[in-house]
Design a protein around this motif. Sequence first.
Motif, PDB file in Angstrom:
ATOM      1  N   PHE A 120       5.060 -10.004   6.392  1.00 57.55           N
ATOM      2  CA  PHE A 120       4.243 -10.110   5.184  1.00 57.55           C
ATOM      3  C   PHE A 120       4.621 -11.373   4.402  1.00 57.55           C
ATOM      4  O   PHE A 120       3.760 -12.103   3.910  1.00 57.55           O
ATOM      5  CB  PHE A 120       4.454  -8.858   4.319  1.00 57.55           C
ATOM      6  CG  PHE A 120       3.473  -8.750   3.176  1.00 57.55           C
ATOM      7  CD1 PHE A 120       2.179  -8.312   3.399  1.00 57.55           C
ATOM      8  CD2 PHE A 120       3.849  -9.076   1.895  1.00 57.55           C
ATOM      9  CE1 PHE A 120       1.277  -8.208   2.358  1.00 57.55           C
ATOM     10  CE2 PHE A 120       2.952  -8.976   0.848  1.00 57.55           C
ATOM     11  CZ  PHE A 120       1.664  -8.540   1.080  1.00 57.55           C
ATOM     12  N   PHE A 129      -4.232 -13.914   8.350  1.00 56.84           N
ATOM     13  CA  PHE A 129      -4.721 -12.674   7.740  1.00 56.84           C
ATOM     14  C   PHE A 129      -4.178 -11.441   8.464  1.00 56.84           C
ATOM     15  O   PHE A 129      -3.605 -10.558   7.836  1.00 56.84           O
ATOM     16  CB  PHE A 129      -6.249 -12.670   7.648  1.00 56.84           C
ATOM     17  CG  PHE A 129      -6.747 -11.923   6.450  1.00 56.84           C
ATOM     18  CD1 PHE A 129      -6.927 -12.560   5.244  1.00 56.84           C
ATOM     19  CD2 PHE A 129      -6.984 -10.553   6.519  1.00 56.84           C
ATOM     20  CE1 PHE A 129      -7.343 -11.858   4.122  1.00 56.84           C
ATOM     21  CE2 PHE A 129      -7.405  -9.849   5.404  1.00 56.84           C
ATOM     22  CZ  PHE A 129      -7.582 -10.503   4.207  1.00 56.84           C
ATOM     23  N   PRO A 130      -4.334 -11.367   9.787  1.00 54.89           N
ATOM     24  CA  PRO A 130      -3.799 -10.178  10.477  1.00 54.89           C
ATOM     25  C   PRO A 130      -2.281 -10.063  10.335  1.00 54.89           C
ATOM     26  O   PRO A 130      -1.735  -8.973  10.406  1.00 54.89           O
ATOM     27  CB  PRO A 130      -4.176 -10.415  11.937  1.00 54.89           C
ATOM     28  CG  PRO A 130      -5.196 -11.480  11.942  1.00 54.89           C
ATOM     29  CD  PRO A 130      -4.971 -12.297  10.720  1.00 54.89           C
ATOM     30  N   PHE A 190      -0.737  -7.508   8.020  1.00 54.73           N
ATOM     31  CA  PHE A 190      -0.653  -6.110   8.456  1.00 54.73           C
ATOM     32  C   PHE A 190       0.594  -5.887   9.306  1.00 54.73           C
ATOM     33  O   PHE A 190       1.226  -4.846   9.226  1.00 54.73           O
ATOM     34  CB  PHE A 190      -1.919  -5.723   9.233  1.00 54.73           C
ATOM     35  CG  PHE A 190      -3.153  -5.721   8.376  1.00 54.73           C
ATOM     36  CD1 PHE A 190      -3.489  -4.604   7.632  1.00 54.73           C
ATOM     37  CD2 PHE A 190      -3.952  -6.844   8.272  1.00 54.73           C
ATOM     38  CE1 PHE A 190      -4.622  -4.602   6.818  1.00 54.73           C
ATOM     39  CE2 PHE A 190      -5.080  -6.854   7.467  1.00 54.73           C
ATOM     40  CZ  PHE A 190      -5.409  -5.720   6.736  1.00 54.73           C
ATOM     41  N   GLY A 243       3.345  -7.337   8.913  1.00 55.80           N
ATOM     42  CA  GLY A 243       4.453  -7.225   7.973  1.00 55.80           C
ATOM     43  C   GLY A 243       4.467  -5.886   7.252  1.00 55.80           C
ATOM     44  O   GLY A 243       5.515  -5.289   7.055  1.00 55.80           O
ATOM     45  N   LEU A 244       3.279  -5.417   6.880  1.00 60.03           N
ATOM     46  CA  LEU A 244       3.223  -4.127   6.178  1.00 60.03           C
ATOM     47  C   LEU A 244       3.675  -2.985   7.083  1.00 60.03           C
ATOM     48  O   LEU A 244       4.097  -1.937   6.598  1.00 60.03           O
ATOM     49  CB  LEU A 244       1.799  -3.874   5.673  1.00 60.03           C
ATOM     50  CG  LEU A 244       1.388  -4.729   4.475  1.00 60.03           C
ATOM     51  CD1 LEU A 244      -0.094  -4.537   4.175  1.00 60.03           C
ATOM     52  CD2 LEU A 244       2.214  -4.376   3.242  1.00 60.03           C
ATOM     53  N   ALA A 245       3.591  -3.202   8.398  1.00 64.30           N
ATOM     54  CA  ALA A 245       4.084  -2.176   9.318  1.00 64.30           C
ATOM     55  C   ALA A 245       5.599  -2.262   9.472  1.00 64.30           C
ATOM     56  O   ALA A 245       6.193  -1.470  10.197  1.00 64.30           O
ATOM     57  CB  ALA A 245       3.413  -2.331  10.683  1.00 64.30           C
ATOM     58  N   GLY A 246       6.218  -3.218   8.807  1.00 60.53           N
ATOM     59  CA  GLY A 246       7.675  -3.288   8.822  1.00 60.53           C
ATOM     60  C   GLY A 246       8.268  -4.164   9.909  1.00 60.53           C
ATOM     61  O   GLY A 246       9.458  -4.071  10.177  1.00 60.53           O
ATOM     62  N   PHE A 254       1.519  -3.517  17.617  1.00 56.57           N
ATOM     63  CA  PHE A 254       1.191  -4.817  17.033  1.00 56.57           C
ATOM     64  C   PHE A 254       1.285  -5.983  18.013  1.00 56.57           C
ATOM     65  O   PHE A 254       1.042  -7.116  17.653  1.00 56.57           O
ATOM     66  CB  PHE A 254       2.030  -5.060  15.779  1.00 56.57           C
ATOM     67  CG  PHE A 254       1.532  -4.239  14.634  1.00 56.57           C
ATOM     68  CD1 PHE A 254       0.471  -4.676  13.872  1.00 56.57           C
ATOM     69  CD2 PHE A 254       2.070  -2.992  14.380  1.00 56.57           C
ATOM     70  CE1 PHE A 254      -0.038  -3.892  12.850  1.00 56.57           C
ATOM     71  CE2 PHE A 254       1.568  -2.206  13.358  1.00 56.57           C
ATOM     72  CZ  PHE A 254       0.508  -2.655  12.596  1.00 56.57           C
ATOM     73  N   VAL A 265      -2.040  -7.507  18.158  1.00 59.32           N
ATOM     74  CA  VAL A 265      -2.305  -8.333  16.980  1.00 59.32           C
ATOM     75  C   VAL A 265      -1.606  -9.676  17.143  1.00 59.32           C
ATOM     76  O   VAL A 265      -2.171 -10.733  16.838  1.00 59.32           O
ATOM     77  CB  VAL A 265      -1.823  -7.628  15.689  1.00 59.32           C
ATOM     78  CG1 VAL A 265      -2.219  -8.442  14.470  1.00 59.32           C
ATOM     79  CG2 VAL A 265      -2.383  -6.232  15.608  1.00 59.32           C
TER      80      VAL A 265
END
Lengths: 606, 343
Positions: free
Chosen positions: A425, A479-480, A483, A485-488, A505, A508
């Motif tokens: 993130f 942009f992707p 996400f 990062g938000l998944a850790g 991921f 991604v």
Amino acid sequence: MEVKNTVTAEHVHHVDHHDDEHHHESFWTKYIFSQDHKMIAKQYLTLAIVMAFIGMFMSIIFRLQLGFPDTKFGFLESVLGKWGKGGKLDPGFYLALVTIHGTIMVFFVLTAGLSGTFSNLLIPFQVGARDMASGFLNMLSFWFFFLSSVVMLWSVFIETGPAAGGWTVYPPLSALPQAMPGSGFGMTLWLLSMAFFIVQSLMGGINYIVTVLNLRTKGMAMSRLPLTIWAFLITAILGLLTFPVLLAAVLLLVFDRSFGTSFYLSDIFIGGVPLPQTGGSPILYEHLFWFLGHPEVYIVLLPALGLTSEIISTMSRKPIFGYKAMVGSLCAIAFLSCIVWGHHMFVTGMNPFLGTVFTITTLMVAIPSAVKVFNYLATLWRANIQFSPAMCFAIGLVSLFISGGLTGIILGDSALDINVHDTYFVVAHFHVVMGAVATFGMLAGVYHWFPRMFGRMMNKTLGYVHFWFTIISVYGVFFPMHFVGLAGVPRRYYANSAYEGFDYFLSVNQLITVFAIIGGIAQFIFLFNFIYSAFKGKKATQNPWNSTTIEWTSPVGPGIHGNWAGPTPTVYRWPYDYSKPGAEKDFIPQTVPFSETKSSNLPGEE
Amino acid sequence: MTILILLAVVLGVMVLVRLMNIVQLSTQVSGYEETEDDQIRENNWAALGLMVFMIVGLGLTVLMIYVYGSHLLPVSASEHGVSLDKLLNVNWFIIGFVFFATQIVLFYFAHKYRHTKGKKAYFYPMNHKLEIIWTVIPTIVLSILIITGLREWHKILMADKKDAINVQVYGYQFAWITRYSGNDNVLGKSNYKLITDDNPLGLDTSDPAMKDDVYTTGNEMHIPLGKEINFQFNARDVIHSAYFPHFRAQMNLVPGMNTFFSFKPTITTEEMRKITKNEKFDYILLCNKICGVAHYTMAMKVVVDTPEDFKKWVRKQKKAKEIPTTPSMAEEGNINKDVTATL
């Protein structure tokens, strides 16, 4: 005032002998050890483009690893040798690539490349000076930059590899050669290179400040400076205040590495033995580093915003909305940027009560940033927009500045930072708001001022193609990544194999890698356009964008020594008289006195 | 092979240069100058492109939130994490609104106010009222975000540690050791100079508090459900960072310093497997500060047990009292440093 006149007179005298002097200019003094700001700007730009391609190439190699961790790429072995044995990237060299990519992009491309190119090019031109205050210092500044680049690139080719502890080079990792191969000689070279870099930055900065303050032409009051110049001035002041702190941090690290001191080291057991150092603190390094490190973000951002302000106003055929608010917000951002560094350290063991203070100051930066965005939007409102490639990049910049700035609200909040700190993130956030925004500003600047640099136009069609590929791939890459990062998923991982929860991921990451490659290839369109147009592009007219600023009154072409053949132009008005009601044309150059524009003068303008 | 590629690249560039020359020459020869109509057409295309880019981009944003959103971290397994997630969602809501609003306005203006024949821009250099409005509104919104954020931060800071269990998380290149403080709930003293193969934590055997300590030897740590756990973090060699994504917890391990973070696990591993509908789900502790070549392998499985299971598991761990006697380090004065930070 008197001093200014003397300088001008002296230069006029100087220019009288211009023709004689021309014959004495050899290849060496004209192209290599030039003291002319225009040539130095081109030198900065050329070296920055070279460094940018190297940095980009590195990023594509480690993106391949992240997107396709199980695939073997035969070419890696031929390019990287032992670091890519069997087509697999070495984990240690992966970290080295990440580190050098970051260092090159932040310092060599976006600091030196952006400020070095455009401050050098535009400050004398737009304030109406013959040259920089000290041409010699300016030349030295470039050559220190060159030296610094050479040392940094040299470090990539040594046995133990370059520095690999991340571009922030936190000790003890960076202080102890036994901690990783990259902390050996490669780290020494990194520190040496950074020391040279700081020297060049200070030499450049002093020059920019002095030139803006002392060498403005007649009538060029501070309130009549284009926003580009305001941005360069504030950037230079910011650099002058903060870069020396980095030098201090670097020197103490040199002492810890080579002379057995313990500024940053304490209670360490490594390689089977306890080290004698005690009493130091790595947190001290983090404070010193980020005292530069955060303002550094604005050192790369502010010039980009300055260039964009100018381009948006010119191409919208409309005055920039809220000139004073724009200057004020530049100052506010610069001031606040010096007291927010602790937001990089919320979970480092810094006293958490400091976290409270840094949260408040950090989120306050969003206010002047928001003002800037709203002013850009107000400038576009009821405009008459001409989409040159530069304007496209400027619009893209505003879009990216919004996207990247907003995620900063999460990271600047000490509580929310806990769970996204050091994840992808963060990587996504700063690549958008710092990397992409500054790059877009730089590219917009190159497209816009190319005719001023080379007397030729860049190819428009190629410019559009370059823009579309670039903005799509920038968003496609980053942009992707938010996400992820938000998944850790932590940053600086060679592979995400440690936790199977991250498996999802991988797809991604593949998407991101594909976009990175597309974006990388698209930059060759720019490179080709740049080189081709510099030599064979369409000849530029005197004022190709119908701009009001005075750099376009200097003779067209690569420019003459001293910038103006006669006396330097006199300035009568601010730089944003676009589409003024009652005026003949949709722009009134700064050199036109109010007495000649009776029909369009506003109350109070004599 | 390499030479062939190089040759192809060189030839390609030469062809491009030729093509460009031809295009440029042909326009010159035919005396063709870009007319105003051409420019307007080009301008229209650019403006339309930006509009399409915005619509497609925002559409993809929604799609990504929908698709990736379900693969982000599951519900927080710690008490503070739940309210942190709520705060995060409030922030996302505001950020999302501003994001969509400003991007739409930006690209809409760019398209609407593109240059057309005979258009003149509106001379509008400033408006104090507007400036004040869009300075004050962000200030108010940000103040709210700052206050709510700091309230959460202080709640985490001031967590009630009266009944907390003291646990040490110890990191070194490239593994973790967890030490439990035993019945006295006090972690025995340690000193980095005492580290040996038999004494990986450098425990000082002269300190009676260490006698009931136990520590892990495998790559797995357990913590009990519903108990506040006060983690003390220490590093042996370089900075590491203990990142527990599922518990919304993170703190760096700094050589020469004690750092702390405490949280209360609220969902056992078993329950979380049901919630995530994933039989193989496990909590994880990751190193999140670059610490060397094998940084990416430095992870430890975290298991949240019921307190009973936890007790059973702890009994099976390595006992500190089995460590061979060490020389006392107390007089050296560098034990239990004052340099501490709490969270």
